[in-house]
Design a protein around this motif. Structure first.
Motif, PDB file in Angstrom:
ATOM      1  N   ILE A  81       7.047  -4.288  -3.418  1.00 25.35           N
ATOM      2  CA  ILE A  81       6.032  -5.170  -4.012  1.00 25.35           C
ATOM      3  C   ILE A  81       5.401  -4.614  -5.283  1.00 25.35           C
ATOM      4  CG2 ILE A  81       5.470  -6.201  -1.786  1.00 25.35           C
ATOM      5  CD1 ILE A  81       2.801  -4.662  -1.944  1.00 25.35           C
ATOM      6  N   GLU A  82       5.667  -3.351  -5.593  1.00 27.46           N
ATOM      7  CA  GLU A  82       5.025  -2.736  -6.764  1.00 27.46           C
ATOM      8  C   GLU A  82       5.295  -3.552  -8.024  1.00 27.46           C
ATOM      9  OE1 GLU A  82       4.422   1.617  -8.855  1.00 27.46           O
ATOM     10  OE2 GLU A  82       5.958   1.393  -7.312  1.00 27.46           O
ATOM     11  N   GLY A  83       4.222  -3.875  -8.731  1.00 26.40           N
ATOM     12  CA  GLY A  83       4.316  -4.690  -9.934  1.00 26.40           C
ATOM     13  C   GLY A  83       4.254  -6.180  -9.679  1.00 26.40           C
ATOM     14  N   ARG A  84       4.322  -6.567  -8.411  1.00 23.54           N
ATOM     15  CA  ARG A  84       4.280  -7.988  -8.037  1.00 23.54           C
ATOM     16  C   ARG A  84       3.247  -8.234  -6.936  1.00 23.54           C
ATOM     17  NH1 ARG A  84      10.137  -9.068  -6.158  1.00 23.54           N
ATOM     18  NH2 ARG A  84       9.784  -7.096  -5.136  1.00 23.54           N
ATOM     19  N   GLU A  85       2.198  -7.418  -6.917  1.00 17.45           N
ATOM     20  CA  GLU A  85       1.224  -7.449  -5.830  1.00 17.45           C
ATOM     21  C   GLU A  85       0.564  -8.813  -5.650  1.00 17.45           C
ATOM     22  OE1 GLU A  85       1.662  -3.351  -7.443  1.00 17.45           O
ATOM     23  OE2 GLU A  85       1.110  -5.249  -8.388  1.00 17.45           O
ATOM     24  N   ARG A  86       0.102  -9.394  -6.755  1.00 13.41           N
ATOM     25  CA  ARG A  86      -0.604 -10.677  -6.628  1.00 13.41           C
ATOM     26  C   ARG A  86       0.291 -11.740  -6.022  1.00 13.41           C
ATOM     27  NH1 ARG A  86      -1.355 -15.364  -9.008  1.00 13.41           N
ATOM     28  NH2 ARG A  86      -0.148 -14.944 -10.867  1.00 13.41           N
ATOM     29  N   ARG A  87       1.516 -11.798  -6.479  1.00 17.18           N
ATOM     30  CA  ARG A  87       2.446 -12.832  -5.992  1.00 17.18           C
ATOM     31  C   ARG A  87       2.905 -12.546  -4.560  1.00 17.18           C
ATOM     32  NH1 ARG A  87       7.901 -13.412  -6.256  1.00 17.18           N
ATOM     33  NH2 ARG A  87       8.193 -11.726  -7.741  1.00 17.18           N
ATOM     34  N   LYS A  88       3.140 -11.283  -4.250  1.00 18.55           N
ATOM     35  CA  LYS A  88       3.701 -10.939  -2.936  1.00 18.55           C
ATOM     36  C   LYS A  88       2.665 -10.855  -1.824  1.00 18.55           C
ATOM     37  CE  LYS A  88       7.886  -9.715  -2.854  1.00 18.55           C
ATOM     38  NZ  LYS A  88       8.928 -10.523  -2.272  1.00 18.55           N
ATOM     39  N   VAL A  89       1.486 -10.254  -2.129  1.00 18.13           N
ATOM     40  CA  VAL A  89       0.508 -10.039  -1.063  1.00 18.13           C
ATOM     41  C   VAL A  89      -0.901 -10.507  -1.417  1.00 18.13           C
ATOM     42  CG1 VAL A  89       1.779  -8.189   0.083  1.00 18.13           C
ATOM     43  CG2 VAL A  89       0.152  -7.615  -1.740  1.00 18.13           C
ATOM     44  N   GLY A  90      -1.082 -11.095  -2.591  1.00 23.07           N
ATOM     45  CA  GLY A  90      -2.348 -11.708  -2.945  1.00 23.07           C
ATOM     46  C   GLY A  90      -3.474 -10.776  -3.349  1.00 23.07           C
ATOM     47  N   VAL A  91      -3.160  -9.546  -3.740  1.00 17.62           N
ATOM     48  CA  VAL A  91      -4.202  -8.638  -4.219  1.00 17.62           C
ATOM     49  C   VAL A  91      -3.928  -8.298  -5.673  1.00 17.62           C
ATOM     50  CG1 VAL A  91      -4.786  -7.709  -1.953  1.00 17.62           C
ATOM     51  CG2 VAL A  91      -3.038  -6.580  -3.312  1.00 17.62           C
ATOM     52  N   GLU A  92      -5.014  -8.043  -6.419  1.00 17.07           N
ATOM     53  CA  GLU A  92      -4.846  -7.819  -7.854  1.00 17.07           C
ATOM     54  C   GLU A  92      -5.352  -6.477  -8.355  1.00 17.07           C
ATOM     55  OE1 GLU A  92      -5.600 -11.114 -10.507  1.00 17.07           O
ATOM     56  OE2 GLU A  92      -5.793 -12.429  -8.774  1.00 17.07           O
TER      57      GLU A  92
END
Length: 109
Positions: A81-92
């Motif tokens: 998920i690294e670099g895609r946190e918002r899309r993958k797990v909803g945290v920014e």
């Protein structure tokens, strides 16, 4: 040596992280610090350094099988998920929220 953390280890860490968030530390640790700690196997040490006197990780001494398994489990999830946190797990931004998301993902696996 186990490659995956047991559920009780994940829950233990999650409860401490949740407590740190509730105590106002949600922005005390960055994503970069979490990822660096996972890559070097020093996540718990990073947390202790960034939020002193909050955690008791005495059940997870550095280099112990439990500590290594916990780091490995979370690092494996983080790699996806690294670099895609918002899309993958909803945290920014909050590293502590990222840890909780990683724990939930690890529990699902």
């Amino acid at each position: 040596m186990p490659n995956k953390a047991c559920l009780s280890s994940l829950a233990f860490l999650g409860l401490y992280v949740n407590s740190a968030i509730a105590s106002g530390h949600s922005e005390s640790v960055s994503f970069d610090e979490i990822y660096a700690g996972l890559k070097t196997g020093t996540l718990l040490e990073v947390l202790n350094k960034k939020i002193p006197d909050h955690f008791d990780f005495s059940l997870f001494p550095a280099g112990s099988q439990k500590c290594i398994a916990l780091n490995r489990s979370l690092h494996a999830i983080a790699a996806g998920i690294e670099g895609r946190e918002r899309r993958k797990v909803g945290v920014e931004t909050s590293g502590l929220h990222l840890i909780l998301a990683l724990i939930f993902e690890a529990i699902q696996h």
